[in-house]
Motif scaffolding. Sequence first.
Motif, short mmCIF file in Angstrom:
data_model
loop_
_atom_site.label_atom_id
_atom_site.label_comp_id
_atom_site.label_asym_id
_atom_site.label_seq_id
_atom_site.Cartn_x
_atom_site.Cartn_y
_atom_site.Cartn_z
N VAL A 110 4.30 3.12 8.27
CA VAL A 110 3.49 4.30 8.57
C VAL A 110 4.34 5.57 8.52
CG1 VAL A 110 2.07 5.46 10.31
CG2 VAL A 110 1.83 3.00 9.94
N ALA A 111 5.50 5.56 9.14
CA ALA A 111 6.35 6.75 9.17
C ALA A 111 6.76 7.17 7.77
CB ALA A 111 7.59 6.49 10.02
N GLU A 112 7.09 6.20 6.92
CA GLU A 112 7.48 6.52 5.55
C GLU A 112 6.30 7.07 4.77
OE1 GLU A 112 9.82 4.48 1.75
OE2 GLU A 112 9.56 3.37 3.63
N ALA A 113 5.10 6.51 5.02
CA ALA A 113 3.91 7.01 4.35
C ALA A 113 3.63 8.46 4.75
CB ALA A 113 2.71 6.13 4.70
N GLN A 114 3.78 8.76 6.03
CA GLN A 114 3.55 10.13 6.51
C GLN A 114 4.56 11.11 5.92
OE1 GLN A 114 3.67 9.46 10.74
NE2 GLN A 114 1.48 9.01 10.88
N ALA A 115 5.81 10.67 5.80
CA ALA A 115 6.84 11.52 5.22
C ALA A 115 6.55 11.79 3.74
CB ALA A 115 8.21 10.86 5.37
N THR A 116 6.08 10.76 3.04
CA THR A 116 5.74 10.94 1.62
C THR A 116 4.55 11.87 1.47
OG1 THR A 116 6.52 8.68 1.17
CG2 THR A 116 5.15 9.73 -0.51
N MET A 117 3.57 11.75 2.36
CA MET A 117 2.41 12.64 2.31
C MET A 117 2.84 14.09 2.50
SD MET A 117 -0.39 10.39 4.46
CE MET A 117 -1.64 11.67 4.37
N GLN A 118 3.76 14.30 3.41
CA GLN A 118 4.25 15.66 3.66
C GLN A 118 4.97 16.21 2.42
OE1 GLN A 118 6.72 15.97 7.14
NE2 GLN A 118 6.96 18.17 6.99
N ASN A 119 5.77 15.36 1.79
CA ASN A 119 6.49 15.79 0.58
C ASN A 119 5.53 16.10 -0.57
OD1 ASN A 119 8.96 15.48 1.86
ND2 ASN A 119 9.24 13.38 1.15
N LEU A 120 4.43 15.37 -0.62
CA LEU A 120 3.45 15.59 -1.70
C LEU A 120 2.51 16.74 -1.39
CD1 LEU A 120 2.45 11.89 -2.54
CD2 LEU A 120 3.92 13.40 -3.88
N GLY A 121 2.56 17.24 -0.15
CA GLY A 121 1.66 18.33 0.24
C GLY A 121 0.25 17.88 0.52
N CYS A 122 0.09 16.64 0.95
CA CYS A 122 -1.25 16.13 1.26
C CYS A 122 -1.82 16.89 2.46
CB CYS A 122 -1.19 14.63 1.58
SG CYS A 122 -0.58 13.59 0.25
N GLN A 123 -3.12 17.16 2.39
CA GLN A 123 -3.80 17.86 3.49
C GLN A 123 -4.36 16.84 4.47
OE1 GLN A 123 -3.73 21.17 3.76
NE2 GLN A 123 -2.50 21.20 1.89
N LEU A 156 -2.06 12.86 -7.51
CA LEU A 156 -1.82 13.29 -6.14
C LEU A 156 -2.98 12.98 -5.20
CD1 LEU A 156 0.01 16.70 -6.70
CD2 LEU A 156 0.97 14.43 -6.32
N GLN A 157 -4.19 13.19 -5.65
CA GLN A 157 -5.34 12.93 -4.77
C GLN A 157 -5.39 11.45 -4.39
OE1 GLN A 157 -9.14 14.18 -6.31
NE2 GLN A 157 -10.28 13.28 -4.62
N GLU A 158 -5.24 10.58 -5.40
CA GLU A 158 -5.27 9.14 -5.14
C GLU A 158 -4.08 8.73 -4.28
OE1 GLU A 158 -5.65 10.54 -8.04
OE2 GLU A 158 -7.73 10.04 -8.57
N LEU A 213 0.83 -1.20 0.00
CA LEU A 213 0.00 0.00 0.00
C LEU A 213 0.87 1.25 0.00
CD1 LEU A 213 -3.05 0.49 -0.02
CD2 LEU A 213 -2.97 0.72 2.47
N LEU A 214 1.97 1.22 0.75
CA LEU A 214 2.91 2.33 0.77
C LEU A 214 3.49 2.57 -0.61
CD1 LEU A 214 4.86 4.40 2.08
CD2 LEU A 214 6.36 2.45 2.61
N ARG A 215 4.01 1.53 -1.23
CA ARG A 215 4.62 1.67 -2.55
C ARG A 215 3.59 2.09 -3.60
NH1 ARG A 215 8.63 1.72 0.04
NH2 ARG A 215 10.40 0.28 -0.09
N LEU A 216 2.36 1.61 -3.47
CA LEU A 216 1.31 2.02 -4.40
C LEU A 216 1.08 3.53 -4.29
CD1 LEU A 216 -1.01 1.57 -6.39
CD2 LEU A 216 -2.45 0.89 -4.45
N GLY A 217 0.97 4.03 -3.06
CA GLY A 217 0.77 5.46 -2.86
C GLY A 217 1.93 6.28 -3.40
N GLN A 218 3.15 5.82 -3.16
CA GLN A 218 4.32 6.53 -3.67
C GLN A 218 4.36 6.53 -5.20
OE1 GLN A 218 7.30 4.28 -1.53
NE2 GLN A 218 7.51 5.86 0.06
N SER A 219 3.98 5.40 -5.80
CA SER A 219 3.96 5.31 -7.26
C SER A 219 2.92 6.24 -7.86
CB SER A 219 3.69 3.86 -7.69
OG SER A 219 4.68 2.98 -7.22
N LEU A 220 1.75 6.31 -7.21
CA LEU A 220 0.71 7.21 -7.70
C LEU A 220 1.19 8.66 -7.63
CD1 LEU A 220 -2.40 5.54 -6.04
CD2 LEU A 220 -1.94 5.67 -8.49
N GLY A 221 1.93 8.99 -6.58
CA GLY A 221 2.49 10.33 -6.47
C GLY A 221 3.46 10.62 -7.60
#
Length: 274
Positions: free
Chosen positions: A261-274, A241-243, A228-236
């Motif tokens: 979880v920590a890596e997912a949160q860091a990626t969200m921050q880099n992508l500017g997720c709200q 971005l929304q997905e 799930l983490l890698r899927l989210g990063q790939s979509l970014g």
Amino acid sequence: MIRLSVLLLWFGAFSAPAFAQDETIADIRAELAALAADLQALRAELVSSGQAGMQAAGGASALDRMNAMEAEIVRLTSVTEALQNKVDRVVADGTNRIGDLEFRLCELEEGCDISSLPVTATLGGGAPAPGPVTPAPAAPTASQPELAANEQADFDRAKAAYEDGNFQDAADLFAAFTETYTGGPLTGEAHFMRGEALAQTGATSAAARAYLEAFSGQPDGPVAAQSLLRLGQSLGQLGQLQEACVTLAEVGARFPGSASVAEAQATMQNLGCQ
């Protein structure tokens, strides 16, 4: 006929039923239905036993206790039905989301024919939710399906190609593995490793599809959080971005204790997720 001594023992020992952890919602509903039938039989026997039987069971309060038991069974049945409906909604929503992601990834993937996409399988596999999906164990046990002949060897061969840096060969070998050993104990990990290999070749869209297959096939499996983490990063990386933000947020929601979880949160921050 149920013996009166058994009836008296039942009255004294009754408590809310305890259910085994591995029981499905359907199993629990069946047990509640059986318990309700037993209660009706006990009520009929108590009434037919006359005044003597009523006094032996504790007097007029015996029927009051039976009514309370029956009300509790009705309440528990209602709770299980509500839980079943919630599980069905979660499975349907998850399956629809996966289908939408498959469609979007196909649009981004060169040469992908949207009309040839198969019908999205129900989240976790199997028929639509007669009960909750049984989580996939994190490690093989004696009760787990055994590896097919040569399965481990084929997996190791593909993994060795990846470790040697032959990423396209590894992706092809892992793809062949998932087709040969569909539904096997290592299939989810093979999909994930295929995604990792494809990502190394720059085929981000195809990698995202592999991660999606790894997660949707075993949403509680040993590599589900990483997938799930890698899927989210790939979509970014693909500009979705929304997905990506929604998918990355699911990592923490579904796997709160995971190292992903920590890596997912860091990626969200880099992508500017709200």
